[in-house]
Motif scaffolding. Structure first.
Motif, mmCIF file in Angstrom:
data_model
loop_
_atom_site.group_PDB
_atom_site.id
_atom_site.type_symbol
_atom_site.label_atom_id
_atom_site.label_comp_id
_atom_site.label_asym_id
_atom_site.label_seq_id
_atom_site.Cartn_x
_atom_site.Cartn_y
_atom_site.Cartn_z
ATOM 1 N N ASP A 100 0.750 -1.196 -0.194
ATOM 2 C CA ASP A 100 0.267 0.104 -0.102
ATOM 3 C C ASP A 100 1.182 1.036 -0.058
ATOM 4 N N LEU A 101 2.644 1.013 0.504
ATOM 5 C CA LEU A 101 3.192 2.449 0.006
ATOM 6 C C LEU A 101 4.255 2.063 -0.433
ATOM 7 N N PRO A 102 4.920 2.906 -1.453
ATOM 8 C CA PRO A 102 6.446 2.166 -1.790
ATOM 9 C C PRO A 102 7.025 1.535 -1.422
ATOM 10 N N ILE A 103 7.689 0.938 -1.363
ATOM 11 C CA ILE A 103 8.841 0.271 -0.472
ATOM 12 C C ILE A 103 9.991 -0.279 -1.308
ATOM 13 N N VAL A 104 10.927 -1.006 -1.276
ATOM 14 C CA VAL A 104 11.880 -1.735 -2.019
ATOM 15 C C VAL A 104 12.251 -3.144 -1.669
ATOM 16 N N VAL A 105 11.933 -3.850 -2.899
ATOM 17 C CA VAL A 105 11.864 -4.959 -2.648
ATOM 18 C C VAL A 105 13.865 -6.121 -3.257
ATOM 19 N N GLN A 106 14.296 -6.489 -2.228
ATOM 20 C CA GLN A 106 15.816 -7.345 -2.997
ATOM 21 C C GLN A 106 14.966 -8.827 -2.306
ATOM 22 N N HIS A 107 15.659 -9.662 -3.745
ATOM 23 C CA HIS A 107 15.554 -11.298 -4.276
ATOM 24 C C HIS A 107 16.796 -11.421 -3.572
ATOM 25 N N THR A 108 16.837 -12.777 -2.397
ATOM 26 C CA THR A 108 17.848 -13.557 -2.601
ATOM 27 C C THR A 108 17.299 -15.136 -1.855
ATOM 28 N N ARG A 109 18.444 -15.411 -2.822
ATOM 29 C CA ARG A 109 18.568 -17.344 -2.871
ATOM 30 C C ARG A 109 19.734 -17.978 -1.702
ATOM 31 N N LEU A 110 19.211 -18.713 -0.714
ATOM 32 C CA LEU A 110 20.710 -19.491 -0.943
ATOM 33 C C LEU A 110 20.725 -20.881 -0.643
ATOM 34 N N ASP A 111 21.272 -21.412 -1.812
ATOM 35 C CA ASP A 111 21.702 -23.468 -1.749
ATOM 36 C C ASP A 111 22.170 -24.162 -1.147
ATOM 37 N N ALA A 112 21.854 -24.391 -0.297
ATOM 38 C CA ALA A 112 23.367 -25.353 0.324
ATOM 39 C C ALA A 112 23.027 -26.754 0.234
ATOM 40 N N ARG A 113 22.812 -26.962 -1.259
ATOM 41 C CA ARG A 113 22.233 -28.659 -1.585
ATOM 42 C C ARG A 113 24.369 -29.534 -1.604
ATOM 43 N N GLN A 114 25.416 -28.285 -1.821
ATOM 44 C CA GLN A 114 26.713 -29.112 -1.952
ATOM 45 C C GLN A 114 27.224 -28.351 -0.584
ATOM 46 N N GLU A 115 28.540 -28.293 -0.563
ATOM 47 C CA GLU A 115 29.362 -27.950 0.538
ATOM 48 C C GLU A 115 29.192 -26.848 0.380
ATOM 49 N N ALA A 116 30.003 -26.015 -1.225
ATOM 50 C CA ALA A 116 30.034 -24.568 -1.054
ATOM 51 C C ALA A 116 28.756 -23.978 -1.352
ATOM 52 N N LEU A 117 28.040 -23.420 -0.372
ATOM 53 C CA LEU A 117 27.012 -22.660 -0.766
ATOM 54 C C LEU A 117 26.760 -22.036 -1.570
ATOM 55 N N ALA A 118 26.265 -22.130 -2.099
ATOM 56 C CA ALA A 118 25.704 -20.848 -3.235
ATOM 57 C C ALA A 118 24.401 -19.639 -2.770
ATOM 58 N N LEU A 119 25.188 -18.416 -3.032
ATOM 59 C CA LEU A 119 24.394 -17.006 -2.466
ATOM 60 C C LEU A 119 23.846 -16.193 -3.953
#
Length: 128
Positions: A100-119
Motif C-alpha cells: 500500500d506504500l512504496p517499498i524496495v524489494v530485493q530477492h535472495t536465495r541460498l542453495d545449501a545442497r552442496q558443501e560450497a553454498l551458493a548465494l
C-alpha cells in the motif's frame, strides 16, 4: 535523525523462485536452503504487503500477508510462509509483491545442497 526521503514502488515482481530440498538438512536454520524477499520501508508509517505466488501448472497461491514497520526492513523467508499454504519445495514459481506504500524489494536465495553454498541476490522488478 531519520531520513525523510521515500523510495521504492508499490508493485514488484520476482520472476524466478525455487526452494531446493536439502539432501542433508543443516541444524543451523541460517544455512538451510531458502528464498527470501528483503523489504525496505522508508515511509513514516507501516506498509501492508501481500505476496501472490504463480506456478506453471496450477492456480496461484496467496495472498500471503506481511507488515513492514515504518523506517524498517523485513527479511521475509518464503520457507516460513504457511498461510494460506506452505510454499512448495522443489517447484518453480514467481512472486508478485504489492504494497500500500512504496517499498524496495530485493530477492535472495541460498542453495545449501552442496558443501560450497551458493548465494544469489538481485533487486526485484519494479512494476509501477
Amino acid at each position: 535523525m531519520i531520513a525523510t526521503h521515500t523510495v521504492g514502488s508499490r508493485c514488484w515482481a520476482i520472476a524466478e523462485g525455487y526452494i531446493p530440498i536439502d539432501e542433508k538438512p543443516n541444524d543451523d536454520p541460517r544455512l538451510m536452503s531458502h528464498e527470501s524477499a528483503c523489504l525496505l520501508n522508508t515511509n513514516d508509517r507501516e506498509a501492508q504487503v501481500t505476496l501472490t505466488l504463480y506456478f506453471k501448472d496450477r492456480e496461484p497461491a496467496g495472498p500471503y500477508r506481511a507488515t513492514v514497520p515504518a523506517h524498517r526492513t523485513l527479511h521475509l523467508r518464503f520457507n516460513d510462509l504457511s498461510d494460506p499454504e506452505p510454499v512448495p519445495r522443489d517447484t518453480d514459481y514467481a512472486t508478485l509483491i504489492e504494497s500500500d506504500l512504496p517499498i524496495v524489494v530485493q530477492h535472495t536465495r541460498l542453495d545449501a545442497r552442496q558443501e560450497a553454498l551458493a548465494l544469489i541476490s538481485t533487486i526485484a522488478y519494479a512494476g509501477d
